[in-house]
Design a protein around this motif. Sequence first.
Motif, short mmCIF file in Angstrom:
data_model
loop_
_atom_site.label_atom_id
_atom_site.label_comp_id
_atom_site.label_asym_id
_atom_site.label_seq_id
_atom_site.Cartn_x
_atom_site.Cartn_y
_atom_site.Cartn_z
N MET A 1 -26.37 0.87 80.75
CA MET A 1 -25.77 0.93 79.54
C MET A 1 -24.29 1.48 79.63
O MET A 1 -24.37 2.28 80.53
N VAL A 2 -23.52 0.74 79.11
CA VAL A 2 -22.02 1.38 79.21
C VAL A 2 -21.76 2.06 78.09
O VAL A 2 -21.99 1.61 77.01
N ILE A 3 -21.24 3.29 78.14
CA ILE A 3 -20.75 4.15 77.09
C ILE A 3 -19.37 4.17 77.30
O ILE A 3 -18.81 4.83 78.20
N CYS A 4 -18.70 3.77 76.14
CA CYS A 4 -17.32 3.82 76.39
C CYS A 4 -16.73 4.57 75.16
O CYS A 4 -16.83 4.49 73.94
N GLU A 5 -15.77 5.70 75.40
CA GLU A 5 -15.27 6.82 74.56
C GLU A 5 -13.94 6.04 73.98
O GLU A 5 -12.93 5.96 74.76
N ALA A 6 -14.02 5.89 72.61
CA ALA A 6 -12.62 5.57 72.12
C ALA A 6 -12.05 6.94 71.44
O ALA A 6 -12.67 7.72 71.11
N LYS A 7 -10.60 6.90 71.45
CA LYS A 7 -9.84 7.95 71.04
C LYS A 7 -10.27 8.33 69.37
O LYS A 7 -10.53 9.33 69.39
N ASP A 8 -10.32 7.28 68.75
CA ASP A 8 -10.82 7.58 67.24
C ASP A 8 -10.88 6.15 66.77
O ASP A 8 -11.42 5.11 67.34
N TYR A 9 -11.16 6.21 65.48
CA TYR A 9 -11.88 5.05 64.80
C TYR A 9 -11.05 3.85 65.05
O TYR A 9 -11.61 2.66 65.12
N LYS A 10 -9.68 3.82 64.96
CA LYS A 10 -8.98 2.59 65.03
C LYS A 10 -9.11 1.92 66.53
O LYS A 10 -9.16 0.85 66.87
N ASP A 11 -9.04 2.87 67.27
CA ASP A 11 -9.21 2.62 68.73
C ASP A 11 -10.80 1.79 68.98
O ASP A 11 -10.94 0.89 69.50
N LYS A 192 -27.02 -9.67 74.65
CA LYS A 192 -26.10 -8.56 74.76
C LYS A 192 -26.00 -7.81 73.67
O LYS A 192 -26.20 -8.30 72.29
N ILE A 193 -25.83 -6.40 73.60
CA ILE A 193 -25.80 -5.45 72.22
C ILE A 193 -24.42 -4.84 72.18
O ILE A 193 -24.24 -4.31 73.52
N LEU A 194 -24.00 -4.78 71.14
CA LEU A 194 -22.81 -3.75 70.94
C LEU A 194 -23.12 -2.87 70.02
O LEU A 194 -23.32 -3.35 68.96
N VAL A 195 -22.69 -1.31 70.37
CA VAL A 195 -23.27 -0.59 69.16
C VAL A 195 -22.01 0.28 69.10
O VAL A 195 -21.25 0.69 69.79
N ILE A 196 -21.65 0.37 67.73
CA ILE A 196 -20.40 1.35 67.33
C ILE A 196 -21.00 2.44 66.50
O ILE A 196 -21.58 2.31 65.64
N VAL A 197 -20.34 3.81 66.99
CA VAL A 197 -20.84 4.97 66.39
C VAL A 197 -19.54 5.85 66.24
O VAL A 197 -18.80 6.00 67.13
N SER A 198 -19.17 6.34 64.94
CA SER A 198 -18.05 6.81 64.50
C SER A 198 -18.51 8.27 64.07
O SER A 198 -19.24 8.17 63.02
N GLY A 199 -17.61 9.23 64.38
CA GLY A 199 -17.67 10.35 63.40
C GLY A 199 -18.59 11.62 63.90
O GLY A 199 -19.58 11.28 64.38
N ALA A 200 -18.28 12.77 63.56
CA ALA A 200 -19.21 14.12 63.94
C ALA A 200 -20.30 14.20 63.43
O ALA A 200 -21.34 14.51 64.21
N ASP A 201 -20.49 13.32 62.46
CA ASP A 201 -21.65 13.71 61.41
C ASP A 201 -22.68 12.83 62.33
O ASP A 201 -23.95 12.81 62.19
N VAL A 229 -26.28 -3.38 77.23
CA VAL A 229 -25.95 -2.64 76.24
C VAL A 229 -24.69 -1.78 76.26
O VAL A 229 -24.38 -1.14 77.31
N THR A 230 -23.62 -2.06 75.28
CA THR A 230 -22.24 -1.44 75.49
C THR A 230 -22.14 -0.65 74.35
O THR A 230 -22.53 -1.06 72.92
N VAL A 231 -22.00 0.86 74.32
CA VAL A 231 -21.91 1.61 73.15
C VAL A 231 -20.44 1.95 73.24
O VAL A 231 -19.70 2.50 74.19
N ILE A 232 -19.75 1.94 71.99
CA ILE A 232 -18.39 2.26 71.61
C ILE A 232 -18.47 3.37 70.78
O ILE A 232 -18.87 3.18 69.56
N ALA A 233 -18.17 4.60 71.07
CA ALA A 233 -18.07 5.77 70.05
C ALA A 233 -16.79 6.39 70.34
O ALA A 233 -16.09 6.41 71.34
N ASP A 234 -16.32 7.10 69.06
CA ASP A 234 -15.19 7.69 69.23
C ASP A 234 -15.53 9.17 69.55
O ASP A 234 -16.69 9.38 69.84
N LYS A 235 -14.53 9.95 70.10
CA LYS A 235 -14.43 11.30 70.58
C LYS A 235 -15.51 12.07 69.80
O LYS A 235 -16.32 13.00 70.13
#
Length: 242
Positions: A1-11, A192-201, A229-235
């Motif tokens: 699983m690759v976990i990729c940290e994005a700066k923010d929602y736009k990124d 392949k699976i791409l998961v996107i997750v945003s927000g402190a909640d 699986v690649t997970v892209i999640a913001d900070k």
Amino acid sequence: MVICEAKDYKDLSRKAANIISAQVIMKPDAVLGLATGSSPEGMYAQLVEWYNKGDVDFSRIRTVNLDEYRGLAKENEQSYDYFMHKHFFDKVNIDVNNTNLPNGLAEDPEEECRRYDALIESLGGVDLQLLGMGHNGHIGFNEPGDFFDKGTHCVDLQPSTIEANKRFFESEDDVPKQAYTMGIGTIMKAKKILVIVSGADKAEILKKALYGPVTPKVPASILQMHPDVTVIADKAALSAGE
Ligand code: GLP
């Protein structure tokens, strides 16, 4: 699983759109498994922008969506069909005949689930499945439970999901109580699976999904078992740590 940290929602949206674009360039007739919700809105907007610049061509792409409310017609503004047209299908050169969602108005739910699974099979399976994640760890509408569901099925939505989704409806009573969703088995069959997750909640549930035990109580935790699986999640979403 690759976990990729994005700066923010736009990124996050740009990174996710990059992965979808790369898939479309590498396999112009790919089968994309698509998702709705607020998480992918920015990603669809980015794809539309690149399409308008001539950078990406969706003319041969086939799509299957993860889920749809039971009881809502396509024309209903809260249906996932409507969402997909509004945010993506109507804004790019995708052939609408190659787009698929469960039919919220199907008369026989069991037959509709069989139809949807057979359809995915006939397309040769999903090349890249996009997923968001609910606050209780649900993917698609696979709610926490005692076992992982295999194929497409009709689910009773949990009170917390109805609560989370009521912001889109006039009142809580208008939120459908059931939905069709690809099963965990269907999702896990995607190449392949791409998961996107945003927000402190979502930070606590994301931590459980990524690093906790694999359990149907946290449906997204099953993704730990998938080979690509690649997970892209913001900070903010990654702020609970490991
Ligand atoms: C909804 C959808 C899911 C989505 C999730 C998160 O109920 N069925 O497919 O991933 O909940 O939605 P959001 O991105 O709006 O937080």
